[in-house]
Design a protein around this motif. Structure first.
Motif, PDB file in Angstrom:
ATOM      1  N   VAL A 250       0.852  -1.210   0.000  1.00 10.42           N
ATOM      2  CA  VAL A 250       0.000   0.000   0.000  1.00 10.42           C
ATOM      3  C   VAL A 250       0.883   1.254   0.000  1.00 10.42           C
ATOM      4  N   GLU A 251       2.112   1.101   0.538  1.00  9.57           N
ATOM      5  CA  GLU A 251       3.054   2.242   0.519  1.00  9.57           C
ATOM      6  C   GLU A 251       3.493   2.538  -0.918  1.00  9.57           C
ATOM      7  N   ASP A 252       3.720   1.497  -1.723  1.00  9.38           N
ATOM      8  CA  ASP A 252       4.070   1.714  -3.144  1.00  9.38           C
ATOM      9  C   ASP A 252       3.004   2.571  -3.814  1.00  9.38           C
ATOM     10  N   MET A 253       1.737   2.243  -3.544  1.00 12.64           N
ATOM     11  CA  MET A 253       0.632   2.978  -4.187  1.00 12.64           C
ATOM     12  C   MET A 253       0.550   4.408  -3.626  1.00 12.64           C
ATOM     13  N   GLY A 254       0.802   4.515  -2.330  1.00 14.84           N
ATOM     14  CA  GLY A 254       0.757   5.836  -1.687  1.00 14.84           C
ATOM     15  C   GLY A 254       1.811   6.769  -2.261  1.00 14.84           C
ATOM     16  N   LYS A 255       2.994   6.228  -2.503  1.00 14.91           N
ATOM     17  CA  LYS A 255       4.082   7.064  -3.037  1.00 14.91           C
ATOM     18  C   LYS A 255       3.768   7.514  -4.460  1.00 14.91           C
TER      19      LYS A 255
END
Ligand SMILES: NC(=O)c1ccc[n+]([C@@H]2O[C@H](COP(=O)([O-])OP(=O)(O)OC[C@H]3O[C@@H](n4cnc5c(N)ncnc54)[C@H](OP(=O)(O)O)[C@@H]3O)[C@@H](O)[C@H]2O)c1
Length: 261
Positions: free
Chosen positions: A219-224
């Motif tokens: 979800v961090e990949d998508m957030g970035k």
């Protein structure tokens, strides 16, 4: 801090990818409105985590497939503060072979994914145009906006439709300095695929073998990715797609070196 004094609305923001996007935007100083539909306790928990990051945040309930609820939500928000960023993330999937797709399943996925994205996108865009300060609109699609997965045909159709929605909006809203783009997400372990992962042991490992970067997304990949598309760094990017899928789209089934192996 890329987003000081800015406000973002994330649909389906209380869990999964939406929560990851809220967190990364808040880490960059963005104030957050967390939309949810089913679980107010989870929304409250996410809001409290965002507030702990030092931003303002609150949750609002609305079913994105219901236009009246969307209009009421956007009115409530804009009565309190302007919106600079919209992330249309809410989505559902039904896994079924094409020959077994029911009208209920077609309606559910089209209404939430595609009509929901249109509902929120149009209402927020109207606000941004009226405000005359530009804006950033991001749709979370999937690599299925380009290629379907077996037994996920309707879902893939909705994601492909959102891609064209984003391009149409980008074209008409460019003069208002509103950028509209999609994030084509790859596989991320969330509630959306929990049942499949439980039902088909080895699914996670099998997918890792065909993803060139050899892991599921986070979800961090998508957030970035959302931070980039929401920030001035992407001011010259519109009607475009950021593929955040570990390279799965470039795997033509020939990941092994057929000359050497
Ligand atoms: N996970 C993946 O592998 C993957 C891959 C590609 C794309 N995506 C896309 O990423 C987005 C988020 O999915 P996820 O993986 O984070 O799934 P998730 O954990 O199941 O979250 C889905 C979110 O959508 C919200 N939602 C569902 N119906 C809604 C409605 N009618 N109105 C408002 N909100 C609604 C839910 O809100 P509540 O919490 O209130 O129920 C929830 O926050 C979806 O668009 C999905 O298609 C996911």
């Amino acid at each position: 801090m890329k987003f000081k004094q800015k406000w973002a609305l994330v649909t389906g923001g209380s869990r999964g990818i939406g929560r990851g996007i809220c967190t990364e935007l808040a880490r960059q100083g963005c104030n957050m409105v967390v939309n949810y539909v089913s679980d107010s306790n989870r929304a409250k928990k996410t809001v409290s985590e965002l507030v702990d990051l030092g931003v303002e945040a609150y949750a609002l309930k609305a079913d994105v497939s219901h236009r009246a609820q969307v209009d009421a939500m956007v009115s409530k928000i804009t009565a309190r503060h302007p919106l600079d960023i919209l992330v249309n993330n809410a989505g559902v999937v039904q896994f079924e072979p094409f020959l077994e797709v029911s009208m209920e399943s077609w309606d559910l996925q089209c209404n939430i994914n595609l009509k929901g994205a249109f509902n929120v996108g149009q209402e927020v865009a109207r606000h941004m145009v009226k405000r005359k300060q530009g804006g950033k609109i991001i749709f979370v699609t999937s690599f299925n906006q380009e290629v379907p997965n077996g037994s996920q045909g309707v879902y893939s159709i909705t994601k492909s439709g959102i891609k064209m929605l984003a391009k149409s909006m980008a074209l008409e809203l460019a003069a208002h300095k509103i950028n509209v783009n999609t994030i084509a997400a790859g596989a991320v372990v969330t509630d959306i695929n929990k049942e499949q992962i439980e039902q088909f042991p080895g699914l996670v490992e099998r997918l890792e073998k065909i993803i060139p970067l050899q892991r599921w997304g986070t979800v961090e990949d998508m957030g970035k990715a959302a931070v980039y598309l929401a920030s001035p760094d992407s001011d010259y990017v519109t009607g475009s797609t950021l593929f955040v899928e570990g390279g799965i789209m470039i795997n033509n089934g020939m990941m092994i070196n057929i000359v050497q192996d």
